[in-house]
Scaffold this motif. Structure first.
Motif, PDB file in Angstrom:
ATOM      1  N   PHE A  61       0.837  -1.207   0.000  1.00  0.00           N
ATOM      2  CA  PHE A  61       0.000   0.000   0.000  1.00  0.00           C
ATOM      3  C   PHE A  61       0.869   1.254   0.000  1.00  0.00           C
ATOM      4  CE2 PHE A  61      -3.979  -2.184   0.522  1.00  0.00           C
ATOM      5  CZ  PHE A  61      -3.617  -3.384   1.125  1.00  0.00           C
ATOM      6  N   ALA A  62       0.361   2.285  -0.634  1.00  0.00           N
ATOM      7  CA  ALA A  62       1.163   3.506  -0.813  1.00  0.00           C
ATOM      8  C   ALA A  62       1.360   4.249   0.508  1.00  0.00           C
ATOM      9  CB  ALA A  62       0.464   4.409  -1.823  1.00  0.00           C
ATOM     10  N   GLU A  68      -4.533   0.829   6.189  1.00  0.00           N
ATOM     11  CA  GLU A  68      -5.632   0.718   7.160  1.00  0.00           C
ATOM     12  C   GLU A  68      -6.993   0.714   6.458  1.00  0.00           C
ATOM     13  OE1 GLU A  68      -5.384   3.584  10.272  1.00  0.00           O
ATOM     14  OE2 GLU A  68      -3.876   2.428  11.348  1.00  0.00           O
ATOM     15  N   ALA A  69      -7.110   1.458   5.348  1.00  0.00           N
ATOM     16  CA  ALA A  69      -8.404   1.497   4.636  1.00  0.00           C
ATOM     17  C   ALA A  69      -8.770   0.106   4.125  1.00  0.00           C
ATOM     18  CB  ALA A  69      -8.331   2.492   3.482  1.00  0.00           C
ATOM     19  N   ALA A  70      -7.760  -0.619   3.645  1.00  0.00           N
ATOM     20  CA  ALA A  70      -8.020  -1.988   3.147  1.00  0.00           C
ATOM     21  C   ALA A  70      -8.472  -2.882   4.299  1.00  0.00           C
ATOM     22  CB  ALA A  70      -6.760  -2.548   2.489  1.00  0.00           C
TER      23      ALA A  70
END
Ligand code: GRF
Length: 202
Positions: A61-62, A68-70
């Motif tokens: 993730f970038a 955390e969004a995932a």
């Protein structure tokens, strides 16, 4: 109650929770185990018990927020009532904690507020403590400082090393976390105005 456990390593605390949850009268079930490490030993333990597992690698993730969004999206799909951090070695952002305020538990291998942070067993020995132990607490934005749910103490013996003390503390961790989860899942302890509140006779 539906529980998602978070691990980064061996997952012995997650296993203790999963074993306790197999009892027919236990008020919670572990519906999934999430990890930030593909090699976490606890993933195999969860799979052996038929529990769904998901890995969320930070490097995929970038940003921390995207990572955390995932995780939050995956959680929303599972609709958990309680999140149990069990040897999860990553700090959750304030936004994440607020999203699940009062529903996130963590186990820390010291008698908080003493010895927050890492390498607790060596620090306990270096400080000359004669007791040590573990704390299960609600997770708040500060690290290792949320309201305490359950604690358990063990003796520190003269010949102890960090490893022998860690092993002794683990034995009470594996009893304390299932007890704390039971109390929260049964609604006997909840977080209110930043404090752990016991409702009814424990
Ligand atoms: C345990 O001491 C736990 O308190 C700490 O990490 C250690 C390993 O936990 N958070 P586990 O075996 O991965 O549950």
């Amino acid at each position: 109650k539906r529980v998602v456990a978070f691990i980064s390593g061996g997952g012995s605390n997650m296993l203790a929770l999963a074993k306790a949850a197999e009892a027919p009268d236990f008020p919670a079930e572990i519906v999934a185990v999430f990890s930030d490490k593909a090699e976490a030993g606890g993933l195999a333990k969860a799979k052996a018990l038929g529990i769904a597992t998901r890995v969320f690698l930070r490097r995929d993730f970038a940003s921390k927020e995207a990572h955390e969004a995932a995780i939050l999206d995956a959680l929303d799909a599972l609709s958990p009532d309680i999140l149990c951090l069990a040897g999860y070695m990553r700090l959750l952002s304030g936004a994440f904690i607020q999203r699940h305020e009062g529903r996130i538990l963590n186990i820390h291998p010291s008698l908080l507020p003493l010895f927050p942070g890492l390498n607790t067993h060596q620090r306990v020995i270096d400080a000359g403590m004669r007791i040590a132990g573990c704390t299960v607490h609600f997770v708040t934005e500060g690290m290792d400082e949320g309201p305490v749910i359950v604690q358990a103490a063990v003796p520190v013996l003269p010949a102890d090393t960090a490893d022998t003390l860690a092993a002794r503390v683990l034995t009470v961790e594996h009893r304390s976390y299932p007890l704390a989860l039971r109390l929260v899942a049964e609604g006997k302890v909840r977080m209110e105005d930043g404090r752990a509140v016991a409702s009814g006779a424990l």
